[in-house]
Design a protein around this motif. Structure first.
Motif, PDB file in Angstrom:
ATOM      1  N   UNK A   1       1.340  -1.350   0.063  1.00  0.00           N
ATOM      2  CA  UNK A   1      -0.213  -0.089   0.049  1.00  0.00           C
ATOM      3  C   UNK A   1       0.865   1.153   0.136  1.00  0.00           C
ATOM      4  N   UNK A   2       0.586   2.188  -1.182  1.00  0.00           N
ATOM      5  CA  UNK A   2       1.446   2.983  -1.095  1.00  0.00           C
ATOM      6  C   UNK A   2       0.954   4.122  -1.120  1.00  0.00           C
ATOM      7  N   UNK A   3       1.211   5.712   0.024  1.00  0.00           N
ATOM      8  CA  UNK A   3       0.833   6.550  -0.030  1.00  0.00           C
ATOM      9  C   UNK A   3       2.020   7.619  -0.672  1.00  0.00           C
ATOM     10  N   UNK A   4       1.978   8.396  -1.895  1.00  0.00           N
ATOM     11  CA  UNK A   4       2.511   9.503  -2.242  1.00  0.00           C
ATOM     12  C   UNK A   4       2.721  10.441  -2.598  1.00  0.00           C
ATOM     13  N   UNK A   5       3.102  11.530  -2.426  1.00  0.00           N
ATOM     14  CA  UNK A   5       2.975  13.205  -2.983  1.00  0.00           C
ATOM     15  C   UNK A   5       3.929  13.259  -3.932  1.00  0.00           C
ATOM     16  N   UNK A   6       3.167  13.505  -5.147  1.00  0.00           N
ATOM     17  CA  UNK A   6       3.749  14.009  -6.040  1.00  0.00           C
ATOM     18  C   UNK A   6       2.892  15.415  -6.604  1.00  0.00           C
ATOM     19  N   UNK A   7       3.756  16.230  -8.055  1.00  0.00           N
ATOM     20  CA  UNK A   7       2.974  17.253  -8.139  1.00  0.00           C
ATOM     21  C   UNK A   7       1.065  16.750  -8.345  1.00  0.00           C
ATOM     22  N   UNK A   8       1.099  15.930  -9.377  1.00  0.00           N
ATOM     23  CA  UNK A   8      -0.104  15.742  -9.885  1.00  0.00           C
ATOM     24  C   UNK A   8      -0.964  15.253  -8.573  1.00  0.00           C
ATOM     25  N   UNK A   9      -0.712  14.266  -7.530  1.00  0.00           N
ATOM     26  CA  UNK A   9      -1.428  14.147  -6.806  1.00  0.00           C
ATOM     27  C   UNK A   9      -2.248  14.909  -5.811  1.00  0.00           C
ATOM     28  N   UNK A  10      -0.661  16.051  -5.184  1.00  0.00           N
ATOM     29  CA  UNK A  10      -1.079  17.124  -4.519  1.00  0.00           C
ATOM     30  C   UNK A  10      -2.089  18.270  -4.949  1.00  0.00           C
ATOM     31  N   UNK A  11      -2.148  18.560  -6.341  1.00  0.00           N
ATOM     32  CA  UNK A  11      -3.012  19.474  -7.281  1.00  0.00           C
ATOM     33  C   UNK A  11      -4.931  19.042  -6.763  1.00  0.00           C
ATOM     34  N   UNK A  12      -4.737  17.072  -6.835  1.00  0.00           N
ATOM     35  CA  UNK A  12      -5.729  16.977  -6.423  1.00  0.00           C
ATOM     36  C   UNK A  12      -6.184  16.996  -4.937  1.00  0.00           C
ATOM     37  N   UNK A  13      -5.079  16.229  -4.338  1.00  0.00           N
ATOM     38  CA  UNK A  13      -5.467  16.642  -2.808  1.00  0.00           C
ATOM     39  C   UNK A  13      -5.532  18.222  -2.174  1.00  0.00           C
ATOM     40  N   UNK A  14      -4.963  19.279  -2.539  1.00  0.00           N
ATOM     41  CA  UNK A  14      -5.432  20.268  -2.207  1.00  0.00           C
ATOM     42  C   UNK A  14      -7.296  20.739  -2.788  1.00  0.00           C
ATOM     43  N   UNK A  15      -7.063  20.966  -4.761  1.00  0.00           N
ATOM     44  CA  UNK A  15      -8.232  20.715  -4.469  1.00  0.00           C
ATOM     45  C   UNK A  15      -9.373  19.986  -3.270  1.00  0.00           C
ATOM     46  N   UNK A  16      -9.246  18.873  -3.099  1.00  0.00           N
ATOM     47  CA  UNK A  16      -9.882  18.346  -2.286  1.00  0.00           C
ATOM     48  C   UNK A  16     -10.431  18.993  -1.185  1.00  0.00           C
ATOM     49  N   UNK A  17      -9.275  18.862  -0.018  1.00  0.00           N
ATOM     50  CA  UNK A  17      -8.915  19.213   0.941  1.00  0.00           C
ATOM     51  C   UNK A  17      -9.324  21.138   1.016  1.00  0.00           C
ATOM     52  N   UNK A  18      -8.982  21.558   0.441  1.00  0.00           N
ATOM     53  CA  UNK A  18      -9.895  23.549   0.507  1.00  0.00           C
ATOM     54  C   UNK A  18     -11.467  23.063   0.115  1.00  0.00           C
ATOM     55  N   UNK A  19     -11.555  22.133  -0.791  1.00  0.00           N
ATOM     56  CA  UNK A  19     -13.297  21.527  -0.822  1.00  0.00           C
ATOM     57  C   UNK A  19     -14.220  21.523   0.287  1.00  0.00           C
ATOM     58  N   UNK A  20     -13.537  20.186   0.520  1.00  0.00           N
ATOM     59  CA  UNK A  20     -14.041  19.638   1.887  1.00  0.00           C
ATOM     60  C   UNK A  20     -14.143  20.646   2.976  1.00  0.00           C
ATOM     61  N   UNK A  21     -13.414  21.477   3.475  1.00  0.00           N
ATOM     62  CA  UNK A  21     -13.159  23.122   4.322  1.00  0.00           C
ATOM     63  C   UNK A  21     -14.502  23.453   4.201  1.00  0.00           C
ATOM     64  N   UNK A  22     -14.764  23.655   2.759  1.00  0.00           N
ATOM     65  CA  UNK A  22     -15.695  24.713   2.715  1.00  0.00           C
ATOM     66  C   UNK A  22     -17.366  24.353   2.632  1.00  0.00           C
ATOM     67  N   UNK A  23     -16.936  22.948   1.639  1.00  0.00           N
ATOM     68  CA  UNK A  23     -18.843  22.103   1.630  1.00  0.00           C
ATOM     69  C   UNK A  23     -18.800  21.526   3.347  1.00  0.00           C
TER      70      UNK A  23
END
Lengths: 423, 499
Positions: B73-95
């Motif tokens: 099981x691998x969790x890794x932060x790269x530019x692509x994944x962080x782009x999506x994570x940032x979107x999810x995190x910011x919009x989750x807070x607002x939602x």
């Protein structure tokens, strides 16, 4: 870099009216529309060249004022001042706050488009101006203007799509989207003809140049007073300015293309003159003058496309031409309004129409009928046009040529030419 | 294992743990539930901020837990994944803020927020997955956690929609599983690798690789709402507005699209996928979906259903950007992942506000609503203009890069598709804006609720205004130092070694 504090006024000129557009702000200030013009006025009277690069804005843009731009800026300030006074004189109108917001948004777009020195900035600001102008055009008006407004918005969306395609072509050819650079590069590009047509049709739709002028007529006929005053100086002037800045004229000869443009322009002039002679409604006088003037502009662009040397010698006249046209139209509309307030407008007299024109129209109608039977696109359009019955009504032949069907025929023709050139 | 190695796991846990606690809270523990939700969201935001800074400075964030021999099981932060994570995190807070206001006084809130948190954990897990098996696990967790949210209202229509959703997504998951197993037997690894890991396989395996590609993309295409796997999305709009926002802008659709991105870039490699001849059909499928979604949206009177078809269309811009296989189009596709999220969540928040405040569900009921709810409708206007691609809103930037990318490699037809889509978007959004701002209001509104001098509750009003401003800012300051565009350019540079 901001090397002259005066350059900051370029930014203030655009941001200040944008801020004032917030209803909660302008409702607390007296004379908000006039106040919004102050930075622009300061720029217009400042005697030297000012320039401000804004690399973080709109994918990178620059605002500047030079001698040519100052002509348009002066016209812009003058016209918006007149309209601001008109709006301010009716503060009890229920639409006042909405009108003020649309006014200030359109002003922001107008100023930004004038001051922008590259294509993307111009496109962004002119889009803001055009959509805000729609609000100014139809707010609180009757069904007729809403129908005309619908036509305006359809033309606007089409124009924006065509201009976006042109912009993409330019950006895929050169990284520098400053006007002189684009002109030079696009004149030599593989897509130059296609780019030329995208730009000329796009801005014709925006400026209401014949044969895609129908929204302009409707707007002059039944638009809100403030919007009618702005027509010449805002959508028309910015459309002409856009064509002037975006078209790759003066570098290489586009002889065949230029010829088509000249023919179109000449046709526009004759058509407008004919309408001026045969159509007696004074309210429409500025509309036909606009169509004729934009026809002249198109002719000059066409000649410039054919003969770059002539263009280079006389190009400096184009900005003053646009500025003069804008101010002349406002003066004409104000004079007519004043005159109509004291005189009864004569009724339209069918007997005055020359018999020759009646036969010409009849012939044209037969040609259209023949086309309609062969091209399903036109057929389907006509079938849904409830005003089609008017065309069949031979008792009113002079209204026929002004119908939308005529324009769409020419538009489709231009589209075919464009497709042929692209191929 | 250093401290950075725990961060990706903590990011997933920061919403999972509060979610599990919230499940067991009594309905009346409103403050504790709200506190847990907000603390979880803020902690996640801080951790993601840390990872953003670290990845920008080329630090490594990787959590690796053994599952089976050769399969971690691998969790890794790269530019692509962080782009999506940032979107999810910011919009989750607002939602979350929006959902607190939206569900005030309604039953089963603990269940709702519990699944809501698990859903976001699954989304973040999908984004941070370092290999296909991890991706698959979180992808299925996402399906299971969103189903209860879709059927939350418990009505017959909601249950039927949930059934359709489950049928589609389980079918998609099965295809994905099949493709994953086949791929593992063939390649012996499922590790996401920049430029892919299949180029070295013998040419004899190419037909099998094409078949696997079809299985993977079909499986992912269900959540990405690619035609003909899109049927669940318009049905699922019966869910509460925060769930619709989550489905369309943050979690489910994006997870599908993001999976396609991973398959094309990190499993096959864009060049190899192009050589296999699978990117062109994918681009055509995306183009068909773009036009089809817009055409269907044109004929909807139900506002949320119209927005759902709009999502079908808009999400495929990202797939199109990937399938064009050009460096600049990659930027366009990547940046649209975030831009579409911002614009679409704004529109769904506004649709929720209309329903909650005035009982408006249909486009035909929206006449003059701009005068009654000016701030909500101003946010809606920005979102709608952004969807059309009107400059300078975020949608324009996406289209700009997609168009440039297409021209860069001689795919002019893409520009025509983009133009057609813009026209269709204008054809269904502009009449709504005309109704909202220029037509006389219809009195009385279907079910008007009073909020005193305010147009609606603050918790409902602030989120759409915030996301609308973000959509506007992402366009106006596209070249700014912290803009999504700059990060998308970093993705193109780092992960795909492009200029």
């Amino acid at each position: 870099m901001i090397n002259d504090p005066y350059n900051v006024i370029l930014l203030v000129a655009v941001v200040w009216p944008l801020l004032l557009a917030l209803p909660s702000l302008h409702s607390r200030i007296s004379w908000p529309c006039h106040l919004a013009l102050i930075p622009a006025l300061a720029l217009a009277v400042y005697p030297s060249i000012v320039s401000l690069p804004l690399p973080k804005l709109f994918l990178g843009t620059r605002l500047a004022v030079n001698g040519e731009v100052r002509w348009i800026l002066v016209m812009c300030v003058a016209i918006w001042f007149v309209v601001a006074t008109v709006i301010h004189s009716t503060p009890n109108d229920s639409t006042y706050h909405f009108q003020t917001s649309y006014f200030l948004l359109a002003l922001t777009g107008n100023l930004g488009a004038i001051l922008a020195t590259e294509l993307i900035g111009f496109f962004c600001f002119s889009t803001l101006m055009s959509y805000s102008f729609y609000g100014l055009l139809i707010y609180g008006s009757d069904k007729k203007i809403k129908s005309s407004g619908r036509l305006y918005i359809i033309f606007l969306v089409l124009a924006d799509v065509l201009l976006l395609e042109a912009l993409l072509l330019a950006a895929s050819t050169t990284n520098n989207l400053d006007y002189p650079s684009v002109r030079q590069i696009m004149a030599e590009a593989i897509y130059s003809q296609f780019y030329f047509w995208l730009v000329i049709i796009g801005f014709s739709l925006k400026a209401g140049i014949w044969p895609v002028h129908q929204w302009l007529l409707g707007s002059f006929k039944s638009g809100h007073q403030s919007a009618v005053l702005l027509l010449g100086g805002v959508p028309v002037a910015i459309g002409l300015l856009g064509a002037l800045r975006w078209l790759p004229i003066g570098e290489h000869s586009f002889y065949a293309t230029g010829m088509v443009v000249v023919v179109t322009g000449v046709a526009a002039i004759f058509y407008a003159l004919w309408k001026l002679i045969t159509y007696t409604s004074l309210k429409m006088l500025p509309a036909w003058v606009t169509v004729a003037a934009t026809g002249v502009f198109i002719v000059v662009l066409g000649i410039g496309s054919m003969h770059p040397a002539i263009w280079r010698r006389n190009e400096y006249l184009m900005h003053p031409f646009i500025a003069t046209l804008g101010i002349f139209l406002v003066a004409l509309i104000l004079s007519l309004n004043r005159w109509q307030g004291t005189h009864q407008e004569p009724d339209f007299d069918l007997q005055r129409v020359n018999v020759f024109f009646l036969w010409a129209e009849k012939g044209f109608h037969l040609a259209q009928q023949w086309t309609r039977e062969r091209f399903f696109i036109l057929q389907s359009y006509w079938n849904v046009d409830e005003k089609y019955q008017d065309i069949m009504d031979w008792a009113k032949p002079t209204v026929f040529i002004g119908k939308w069907s005529t324009s769409i025929t020419f538009f489709v023709f231009l589209g075919l030419v464009l497709a042929w050139l692209a191929a | 294992m250093n401290w950075n190695a725990w961060i990706p796991l903590l990011v997933v846990a920061s919403s999972m743990l509060p979610g599990l606690i919230i499940f067991n809270l009594a309905e009346h523990r409103i403050r504790l539930r709200t506190a847990l939700n907000l603390i979880g969201a803020l902690v996640k935001l801080l951790l993601v901020g840390w990872m953003l800074w670290g990845v920008y400075n080329e630090h490594i964030f990787e959590t690796r837990l053994a599952l089976l021999p050769n399969l971690d099981i691998v969790l890794r932060a790269g530019p692509w994944s962080l782009f999506f994570v940032t979107l999810s995190t910011v919009l989750w807070l607002i939602t979350t803020i929006y959902a607190i206001g939206y569900l005030e006084g309604s039953p089963h809130r603990s269940r709702f927020f519990g699944f809501f948190s698990v859903c976001v954990s699954a989304t973040v897990g999908v984004a941070l997955s370092g290999n296909l098996i991890t991706f698959l696990l979180f992808y299925e967790l996402l399906t299971l956690s969103t189903y209860p949210l879709v059927v939350h209202r418990g009505t017959e229509v909601a249950r039927r929609a949930g059934q359709v959703y489950l049928n589609y997504t389980i079918f998609g998951g099965a295809l994905l599983l099949l493709g994953t197993v086949w791929l593992y037997t063939l390649a012996g690894t499922l590790e996401f690798t920049p430029q892919g890991f299949l180029q070295t396989l013998d040419e004899a395996h190419h037909p099998a690789l094409i078949a696997i590609f079809v299985l993977l993309v079909s499986g992912l295409g269900v959540k990405a709402a690619l035609v003909p796997f899109h049927g669940w999305l318009p049905q699922a709009m019966v869910a509460p507005a925060p769930v619709s926002a989550l489905l369309h802008a943050v979690a489910v659709v994006k997870a599908g699209v993001f999976g396609i991105v991973r398959v094309v870039y990190d499993i096959y490699g864009v060049d190899f996928a192009s050589d296999l001849g699978v990117t062109d059909p994918l681009a055509w499928l995306a183009a068909i979906t773009i036009i089809y979604g817009s055409l269907r949206a044109l004929y909807q009177d139900d506002l949320k259903r119209m927005l759902a078809f709009s999502t079908v269309s808009q999400a495929s811009y990202i797939t199109l950007g990937v399938a064009i296989a050009s460096p600049i189009a990659t930027i366009g596709g990547a940046v649209h992942l975030l831009h579409q999220g911002l614009m679409k969540i704004t529109l769904f928040f506004c649709a929720g506000n209309l329903a909650e405040t005035l009982g408006i569900h249909m486009v035909s009921e929206m006449n003059g609503v701009g005068r009654r709810m000016p701030w909500t409708m101003a946010a809606f206007t920005i979102g709608a203009f952004g969807m059309i691609g009107v400059p300078p809103i975020a949608g324009f930037v996406s289209k700009w890069y997609l168009g440039l990318g297409a021209l860069e490699i001689g795919k002019e037809w893409v520009v025509i598709v983009l133009a057609g889509s813009s026209l269709l978007n204008a054809a269904y959004f502009l009449p709504i804006l005309h109704r909202v701002w220029f037509q006389e209001p219809t009195h009385p509104w279907p079910e008007e609720r009073s909020f005193g001098n305010q147009e609606t509750a603050w918790a409902l009003l602030i989120p759409p205004i915030l996301t609308a401003l973000m959509a506007l800012g992402a366009g106006v300051f596209a070249t700014g130092s912290f803009s999504p565009l700059v990060w998308a350019q970093l993705i193109a540079q780092r992960e795909f070694h492009q200029p």
